[in-house]
Enzyme design. Sequence first.
Site, PDB file in Angstrom:
ATOM      1  N   SER A   1      39.975  37.666  58.911  1.00  0.00           N
ATOM      2  CA  SER A   1      40.272  37.996  57.540  1.00  0.00           C
ATOM      3  C   SER A   1      40.044  36.840  56.555  1.00  0.00           C
ATOM      4  O   SER A   1      40.097  37.053  55.344  1.00  0.00           O
ATOM      5  CB  SER A   1      41.722  38.463  57.413  1.00  0.00           C
TER       6      SER A   1
ATOM      7  N   LYS B   1      43.265  30.310  51.083  1.00  0.00           N
ATOM      8  CA  LYS B   1      43.232  31.770  51.270  1.00  0.00           C
ATOM      9  C   LYS B   1      44.333  32.380  50.417  1.00  0.00           C
ATOM     10  O   LYS B   1      45.452  31.830  50.333  1.00  0.00           O
ATOM     11  CB  LYS B   1      43.459  32.066  52.747  1.00  0.00           C
TER      12      LYS B   1
ATOM     13  N   SER C   1      41.551  35.297  62.803  1.00  0.00           N
ATOM     14  CA  SER C   1      41.105  35.318  61.407  1.00  0.00           C
ATOM     15  C   SER C   1      40.632  34.017  60.800  1.00  0.00           C
ATOM     16  O   SER C   1      40.161  34.024  59.669  1.00  0.00           O
ATOM     17  CB  SER C   1      42.215  35.884  60.528  1.00  0.00           C
TER      18      SER C   1
END
Lengths: 95, 491, 480
Positions: free
Chosen positions: B154, B79, B178
Amino acid sequence: MPVDIDIAKVARLARIGLTAGELAHYGAQLQGILEHAARVQALPTEGVAPTAHPLPMVNAFRPDEVEPTLDREEVLAQAPDRDGPYFRVPPFLED
Amino acid sequence: MDSADLSIAGAGARLRSGELTAVDLLTAVRRRASMTEAILHAYLTIDHEGALVAAEAADAALARGEDRGPLHGIPIALKDNMVTRGIETTCSSRILAGYRPPYDATVVERLKDAGAVIFGKTNLDEFAMGSSTENSAYGPTLNPWDPDRVPGGSSGGSAAAVAVGSAFGALGSDTGGSIRQPGSLTGTVGMKPTYGLVSRYGLIAFASSLDQIGPITRTVDDSVTMFEAIAGHDPSDATSYRGRVPEVRPGLDAGVKGLKIGIVRELSGEGTAPDVAASFRRTLDALAGAGAEIRELSLPSTEHALSAYYLIAPAECSANLARFDGVRYGPRIGGRNVEEMMSATRRDGFGPEVTRRILLGTYALSAGYYDAFYGQAQKVRTLVVEDFRRAYAEVDVLVTPTSPTTAFAVGEKANDPLAMYLSDICTIPSNLSGDPAISVPCGLDSSGLPIGFQVLAPALGEGVMFRTARVVEELSGFTARPALATSEGAV
Amino acid sequence: MTWEAVIGIETHVELLTRSKMFCGCPTDFGAEPNRNVCPVCLGLPGALPVPNEKAIEWTIALGVALGCSIAPRSVFHRKNYFYADLPKNYQISQYDLPLCSGGHLDVDAGAGVRRVGITRVHLEEDTGKSTHLGAGGRIQEAVATLLDFNRSGIPLLEAVSEPDIRTPDEARAYAQELRGIVLALGISDARLEEGSMRFDANVSLRPLGATAFGTKVEVKNMNSLRSLQRALAHEIERQGKILDGGGAVAQETRHWDEEAGRTRAGRSKEESSDYRYFTEPDLMPLVVDDTTVGRIRAGLPELPAARRGRYVASGVEENAARTLVAGGLADLFDRAVTAGASARGAANWLTGEVTAHLNRTDGDTAALALDAAGLAELVAMVEGGELSSTAAKDVLIAVLAGEGTPRAVAGARDLLQVSDEGAIATLVTAVLAEHPAEVARVVAGEEKLVGFLVGKVMRAGGGKADPKVVDRLVRKQTRR
């Protein structure tokens, strides 16, 4: 419960230079969110200690030893503006 | 089978049998990425050169008899809120456009030490704030199961990449759900460790007391593999747990006979889509059939967890994001003086959700409001922790649907922040408590969209958590893959 | 109206640890700009602080030395404000649970002892340094500002006094004493001119005898003990004039201008700072148990007050004791006494000629050419009559200039005194014989002519005869 927000003051504290329109927009949104979040105030928390850390650990430190530093050029290469070995910024407004 | 669809364990077996090389594995994910990225946009940066060098080095090491373990030669995605030296790291924000960190996050170092091949940086909601990856300044990521829908957030980019096969595994971060929620929405396994088990050094902070890095994989076994590679004390992180990492592998296949499983009354009802509720029930019944004892428990404070979270997280983030000021890195908007420069840079650089949360947090901490908002939220947090402790005295694990709905349409919730926040209602409590939790795919809804089943365990209870997750995985027999993952020809 | 000044002092001390407060960067002063930096002290995304154990110990040491209670549990807080030299735009500090609190410092400015309360001692991190480019380097005319983060993250100890100080002299004495303790503990080099020790003062006036506080003004930028004293004296006068004129003192921050000899108002802020303190989530609480405090207490070196007391007890005069301790000569003194020097003798020379030498040459006590053995030798030679006081002074100056040991210098310069009674007696006899008229007058009762005769003998002996012996023998021989 109604929440009173001085959104201009908050934006100033946060150093986000919003326009008047943006301030109004965010102010209204914050109002709604805070009214929802303010429900926490109804909970009985007398005598309840706040939790700042989920882990019950203490005394996490390091010995006084020198470690390698970063390469200055690699660091300054990321600077939006530099002057030789320094970072450069517009002048300060106040001391 | 296209080797891009192998599990990490499967890929590792073929590496060691000589059937495939690390370069082959890399080629497979590259090909899958080239076929899917135009639609999905899971990645912000793919490091083709660096990955090739690492894959070749992995092959050379194996040839020498040097085997770093199960992640050796495996292409992994990260990420884009974890710093990677020399590789652009943006947190999906304009305020970090072009930023190349001068150091690697600890988890990145550990993955490299384990021989993993870092393939690329994935898209996220800006600064990890959001539940749909629509808040990225570089465009949304779409769900491989249905590109009109969101992959969750996210960590949407990481989840989409793993789901579609353009990575064998990925790291995400979880502050309010997330990792788990995108896992649920993309049919992947998303796991959040006990707070402190995985180092946060190099994770660009959103909410310091809630953030944790965790793996997103296609199988529970792979999740254990990645967890073991990254967990463990880090002296560079003062919040890092100093005790031993819980043992997971030994008991992983021990089953759930005699296990006490609790369902949370406050998290099992309204707002949950019927298909999700039905799938959840079916899974529960299957667990009971496998010997588990199901009980209903009441955790009253979890009703207020959402409110407490939306005061604590923004407060911490308002301070964590103060460093983005155009002085030392990132783009800068000029000004006559440094204050003007900072204000203009931050206004231009932060998107609406981030701006909203910074303002919210600043307000919650400001003089006169601290006690009523932030201070009170920290006390509610204590109540949540206490509720969980009481629950775990009665049961071994708790279970909930990971998300009340399956993947929603792009744009559906974007204009209603409050509605978006509500999708985290089942995941947020374990961020407040710091306990571990995992989402495992358990079925599809009537539209063919994946449903996630969440297992929560007490702090350091990764053993019982993974064990339960293994059974759920087995019992649900979830083998579906998103349509976008099919490709011509196997390697 | 007689006004009483009410003064409180805030002191910041840069600790002399090898590494910074929250990271392993070196702390050496004078390194090239932006060399001693890392993700943590630069506030790079993803960085995390880890506290320096030694900095914590040293803060506790100062707290113990000041008689403070050490908090069994203390935490760090974030103090949030935006400033270009503060990389995270928050400073990690301590708010309502500081490491140390409730101590005191006894201060003597010459008018009796004042007990100044110490409210708290806590630990935080220093900021980077900014240089303003533009006319005169002053902030008001700058066109740009340059930033160096070497200093960012250096451990900073903050000690806050109660507003118990009443005069500029007391303030100076307080600052000096605190500095002396910090130096004795070895936790900082406490150089005011370099900024490793900084003082800010809060000053207000109230009618003598009143208990309510007046409006306080913060005074900053006092870079020496002298300017601390001068600034406070000026500010008290300034405020007094305003109040005498019936006006009101504005609550503000003022900066001391050493050249102009006055304080100037800083730029007034729109609203007082809202620091939005909250517990630092990246750091765990500090738990300090009694055993740790006990260990630190037992390990404390001799503090200035105790040292002065020890010197006075050994016969050194109070002022001399103060000079020895404050002037950094106490170690040399102790070693000289161990080497055999009398306390008084050693103290006299150190507080006299050596101190004068240091002032003249702007010198460093560490670089003195005089060592303990040398000083002991000098004292012994004077007390044993081998050197007159005058000669000894010359010898000492030569020793300080690096010419050698006292005995060697005295020999080389032929300054050794003759104390041999026999030799002097012969000389006296000879000289008296040359001055019969004066001798007769002495015998008749004119005491003052003894000095004249002694002078003649001294000259005849080339100045090397011990004048005390000469005097005695002249008197003896004229008593016939």
